[in-house]
Design a protein around this motif. Structure first.
Motif, mmCIF file in Angstrom:
data_model
loop_
_atom_site.group_PDB
_atom_site.id
_atom_site.type_symbol
_atom_site.label_atom_id
_atom_site.label_comp_id
_atom_site.label_asym_id
_atom_site.label_seq_id
_atom_site.Cartn_x
_atom_site.Cartn_y
_atom_site.Cartn_z
ATOM 1 N N ASP A 79 0.820 -1.212 0.000
ATOM 2 C CA ASP A 79 0.000 0.000 0.000
ATOM 3 C C ASP A 79 0.852 1.258 0.000
ATOM 4 O OD1 ASP A 79 -2.348 -1.429 0.012
ATOM 5 O OD2 ASP A 79 -2.578 -1.358 2.209
ATOM 6 N N ARG A 80 0.376 2.239 -0.744
ATOM 7 C CA ARG A 80 0.986 3.565 -0.669
ATOM 8 C C ARG A 80 0.411 4.316 0.529
ATOM 9 N NH1 ARG A 80 -0.256 4.662 -6.934
ATOM 10 N NH2 ARG A 80 -1.930 3.251 -6.335
ATOM 11 N N SER A 81 1.125 5.315 0.986
ATOM 12 C CA SER A 81 0.673 6.078 2.142
ATOM 13 C C SER A 81 0.400 7.523 1.728
ATOM 14 C CB SER A 81 1.731 6.035 3.257
ATOM 15 O OG SER A 81 2.966 6.552 2.796
ATOM 16 N N ASN A 82 -0.113 8.301 2.651
ATOM 17 C CA ASN A 82 -0.371 9.712 2.360
ATOM 18 C C ASN A 82 -0.291 10.526 3.640
ATOM 19 O OD1 ASN A 82 -3.303 10.228 3.483
ATOM 20 N ND2 ASN A 82 -3.395 8.268 2.400
ATOM 21 N N LEU A 83 -0.102 11.785 3.478
ATOM 22 C CA LEU A 83 -0.110 12.709 4.613
ATOM 23 C C LEU A 83 -0.698 14.025 4.149
ATOM 24 C CD1 LEU A 83 2.495 14.810 4.119
ATOM 25 C CD2 LEU A 83 3.760 12.797 4.804
ATOM 26 N N THR A 84 -1.278 14.746 5.056
ATOM 27 C CA THR A 84 -1.891 16.026 4.715
ATOM 28 C C THR A 84 -0.919 17.171 4.994
ATOM 29 O OG1 THR A 84 -2.871 16.233 6.922
ATOM 30 C CG2 THR A 84 -4.200 15.176 5.203
ATOM 31 N N PHE A 85 -1.077 18.249 4.263
ATOM 32 C CA PHE A 85 -0.268 19.438 4.486
ATOM 33 C C PHE A 85 -1.174 20.658 4.444
ATOM 34 C CE2 PHE A 85 -0.259 18.662 -0.088
ATOM 35 C CZ PHE A 85 -0.616 19.907 -0.588
#
Length: 334
Positions: A79-85
């Motif tokens: 799985d790829r991951s993500n983060l918010t900015f």
């Protein structure tokens, strides 16, 4: 009643250009150079982070050889991951009395002087944010100089180049076989390297601009030795200082970048792609600068026309992306 200039044209392009044009002269400020800039169409969004493990091969035990008529081997997927900015608004202003603008006998315009003051305050604040991120042991893998290099840089018997090569190998192992591209030094530890016997022993020739014998190396000569031996192209030294006393108190200055710390990692070469939705996707990198437009500046007069204000504003965020792609060494000086 006619609208004032500040109402119909709040951003002054001349002042904005002035603030931008003088930035390169501040050679001690490195924040704008060390992190890749991602121009974002909206102040907030999501960074979609690719999982490097997807590109590290099929894995041990999976045979890719196929017999005639047999099915193909299925490789694993992760799985790829993500983060918010969210880019934050940073701004500052200063003012001067209208009478002082008229009475001043100093060369140069008073508005230009204030613009330089405001710009300098903005740039030092940005420098501090970059230093707080890249020297933050809570954001990246970290250890002491003694544990990694076998001793502190200015301690007798410590081999500076060998120790940094060990640090390079730590990043290489964490980063799936990618070599680090950036070294950032606090000024104290960098100058200690210039005096380190192993670094000074790699003297080269005088014709190449390097010191010979036992002479202490200059900043540029030290950087060149590190580039030649370690193969790390981007080497920066955090030298900027800032005022830390509150207004009215006795002046007190300190280094913005911790003078005893070293950062090594991958900060260049990211292939971030910005989408119209505000989302950004890209390959792993230790940290990025999410910028919602560059610095702008303007001026306006007070309602009673007694003072003129000059301001600057920038909307951006320095963000850690992958903690394993950066490594911090602390406590590097005796």
């Amino acid at each position: 009643m006619a609208s004032s200039y500040s109402n119909i044209h709040p951003v002054d392009q001349i002042l904005t250009s002035l603030m931008s044009d003088v930035v390169p002269s501040d050679s001690q400020l490195i924040a704008n150079d060390i992190l890749e800039n991602v121009n974002i169409p909206e102040r907030s969004g999501t960074f979609l982070l690719e999982n490097s493990r997807n590109f590290m091969g099929a894995g041990v035990g999976l045979d890719l050889e196929r017999a005639p008529g047999a099915g193909r081997a299925n490789i694993g997927s992760f799985d790829r991951s993500n983060l918010t900015f969210k880019a934050l608004i940073y701004s500052a202003q200063d003012s001067i009395a209208m009478e002082d603008i008229i009475d001043s006998q100093y060369p140069g315009g008073e508005e230009a002087r204030i613009a330089r003051k405001v710009r300098r305050a903005m740039m030092l604040s940005k420098e501090k944010r970059a230093a707080d991120l890249l020297f933050d042991t809570g954001s990246f893998t970290n250890d002491t100089c003694t544990n990694v290099m076998g001793g502190k840089v200015d301690a007798a018997g410590t081999d500076g180049l060998t120790g940094l090569d060990k640090l390079k190998d730590l990043i290489f192992a964490q980063a799936h076989g990618i070599n680090p591209d950036t070294l950032i030094f606090g000024r104290g530890v960098f100058r200690a390297l210039a005096r380190n016997p192993e670094v000074r022993g790699y003297a080269g020739t005088a014709s190449a601009g390097l010191a010979t014998g036992n002479m202490i190396l200059t900043d540029e000569a030290t950087k060149q030795v590190l580039r030649d031996v370690l193969g790390i192209p981007h080497i920066h030294v955090g030298e900027a200082r800032r005022e830390t006393a509150v207004p009215g108190a006795t002046s007190s200055e300190s280094q913005i970048w911790n003078t005893e710390s070293i950062f090594c990692g991958i900060l260049k070469g990211s292939d971030a792609i910005v989408q119209k939705s505000g989302n950004v996707k890209g390959m792993p990198v230790a940290a990025l600068n999410f910028s919602f437009g560059g610095m702008v500046a303007g001026q306006y007069d007070s309602l009673d026309a007694t003072r003129r204000y000059v301001y600057a504003e920038e909307v951006q965020q320095f963000k850690a992306i992958d903690s394993t792609l950066g490594y911090i060494l602390t406590d590097c000086l005796v």
